[in-house]
Enzyme design. Structure first.
Site, PDB file in Angstrom:
ATOM      1  N   ASN A   9       0.880  -1.180   0.000  1.00 35.80           N
ATOM      2  CA  ASN A   9       0.000   0.000   0.000  1.00 35.80           C
ATOM      3  C   ASN A   9       0.910   1.220   0.000  1.00 35.80           C
ATOM      4  OD1 ASN A   9      -1.782   2.064   0.408  1.00 35.80           O
ATOM      5  ND2 ASN A   9      -2.312   1.493   2.518  1.00 35.80           N
ATOM      6  N   TRP A  10       1.021   1.841  -1.176  1.00 38.60           N
ATOM      7  CA  TRP A  10       1.959   2.969  -1.295  1.00 38.60           C
ATOM      8  C   TRP A  10       1.401   4.274  -0.743  1.00 38.60           C
ATOM      9  CZ3 TRP A  10       3.692   1.787  -7.022  1.00 38.60           C
ATOM     10  CH2 TRP A  10       4.553   0.686  -6.999  1.00 38.60           C
ATOM     11  N   LYS A  11       0.124   4.253  -0.390  1.00 34.25           N
ATOM     12  CA  LYS A  11      -0.502   5.481   0.133  1.00 34.25           C
ATOM     13  C   LYS A  11      -0.250   6.638  -0.847  1.00 34.25           C
ATOM     14  CE  LYS A  11      -0.037   3.456   4.669  1.00 34.25           C
ATOM     15  NZ  LYS A  11       0.085   3.606   6.108  1.00 34.25           N
ATOM     16  N   HIS A  99      -9.425   1.751   4.967  1.00 34.28           N
ATOM     17  CA  HIS A  99      -8.137   1.899   5.651  1.00 34.28           C
ATOM     18  C   HIS A  99      -8.307   2.887   6.814  1.00 34.28           C
ATOM     19  CE1 HIS A  99      -3.984   2.932   6.476  1.00 34.28           C
ATOM     20  NE2 HIS A  99      -3.652   1.814   5.869  1.00 34.28           N
ATOM     21  N   GLY A 237       2.978  -0.849   4.324  1.00 36.92           N
ATOM     22  CA  GLY A 237       3.045   0.558   3.949  1.00 36.92           C
ATOM     23  C   GLY A 237       4.487   0.975   3.654  1.00 36.92           C
ATOM     24  N   GLY A 238       5.112   1.649   4.603  1.00 43.60           N
ATOM     25  CA  GLY A 238       6.431   2.256   4.390  1.00 43.60           C
ATOM     26  C   GLY A 238       7.464   1.319   3.779  1.00 43.60           C
TER      27      GLY A 238
HETATM   28  P1  13P Z   1       3.219   0.832   7.659  1.00 45.15           P
HETATM   29  O1  13P Z   1       3.689  -0.492   7.094  1.00 45.15           O
HETATM   30  O2  13P Z   1       3.956   2.007   7.114  1.00 45.15           O
HETATM   31  O3  13P Z   1       3.162   0.776   9.143  1.00 45.15           O
HETATM   32  O4  13P Z   1       1.714   1.021   7.140  1.00 45.15           O
HETATM   33  C1  13P Z   1       0.810  -0.005   7.318  1.00 45.15           C
HETATM   34  C2  13P Z   1      -0.392   0.300   6.528  1.00 45.15           C
HETATM   35  O5  13P Z   1      -1.142   1.203   6.863  1.00 45.15           O
HETATM   36  C3  13P Z   1      -0.646  -0.511   5.323  1.00 45.15           C
HETATM   37  O6  13P Z   1      -1.932  -0.274   4.850  1.00 45.15           O
END
Ligand code: 13P
Length: 257
Positions: A9-11, A99, A237-238
């Site tokens: 999930n690259w946000k 999310h 995420g990150g």
């Molecule tokens: P992180 O892996 O950056 O903690 O984010 C998790 C997330 O929200 C994936 O949707």
């Protein structure tokens, strides 16, 4: 057997060019056996979906494409929104729904999440429905009540025959982007509880629903989660922004956990 699903999930990160370079780099780091073992999905921002789709298709890669959000209506006067038919036309398979960042920052309610889950299934998109508790809720012993409410509300009225293809991401909010991941056995306990809630809604489909853990997943801790019997993958995420790190996550080795 549930096939593990590991999704990036690259946000709100990566331009379409950066996204293309990521996929090309990931391609060089994964072998066919990796795709056999794990379903790999990337969820870029809307603006990069088309580019990532053509990059995946051009190289004939077995990488699934996911979106990060959608509206429940098919079309209409909803400035700034994207509908499921638009995503389907881009060969999108998955869509992240509810999310915690959408719930907490943009005010998405359980009711909206439910409408989106139903709309996704109607258009043959597979929802990755996110649930999880805040730190305050956890500290007052409210984790199970929160995730049970979210699961029941999110799945209300969803046709039972669609439920086996559902993905749920359990993402404790205090673990997201904090570097403070849940202990694998704690995540296992909550995910087993989520599965029992799904069972009460959907019967034996609960054995097929894949439930991911998300929250500060990295190459260094993924194996501990994947060794748990009810954890079927991760929403990352990150650590998914770097192709080298994400490839190491996909190639987790539970014998090292
Ligand atoms: P992180 O892996 O950056 O903690 O984010 C998790 C997330 O929200 C994936 O949707």
């Amino acid at each position: 057997m549930r096939r593990p699903i590991i999704a990036a999930n690259w946000k709100m990160h990566k331009t379409h060019l950066e996204a293309m370079h990521f996929v090309e780099s990931l391609r060089n780091r994964l072998a066919p056996s990796d795709y056999d073992r794990v379903e790999v999905v990337v969820c870029p921002p809307f603006t990069a979906l088309r580019t990532v789709q053509t990059t995946i298709d051009g190289a004939d890669l077995d990488i699934g494409l996911g979106a990060q959000n959608m509206h429940w209506e098919e079309k209409g006067a909803y400035t700034g929104e994207i509908s499921s038919p638009m995503l389907v036309k881009l060969s999108v398979t998955y869509v992240i729904i509810g999310h915690s960042e959408r719930r907490e920052i943009f005010g998405e309610t359980d009711e909206w999440v439910n409408k989106k889950v139903k709309a996704a299934f109607e258009h043959d998109l597979l929802p990755i429905m996110c649930v999880g508790e805040t730190l305050a809720e956890r500290e007052e012993g409210g984790t199970e009540a929160k995730v049970e409410r979210q699961v029941r509300a999110g799945l209300a009225g969803v046709p039972k025959d669609r439920l086996p293809s559902l993905v749920i991401a359990y993402e404790p909010i205090w673990a997201i982007g904090t570097g403070r991941n849940a202990y694998p056995d704690d995540a296992q306990a909550t995910i087993a509880f989520i599965r029992s809630t799904v069972r009460s809604v959907a019967g034996d489909a609960a054995d097929e629903v894949r439930i991911q853990y998300g929250g500060s997943v990295k190459a260094g801790n993924i194996a501990g989660f994947m060794a748990q019997p009810d954890i079927d993958g991760a929403l990352v995420g990150g650590a998914s922004l770097d192709p080298e790190e994400f490839a190491l996550i996909v190639r987790y080795d539970t014998s090292s956990s």
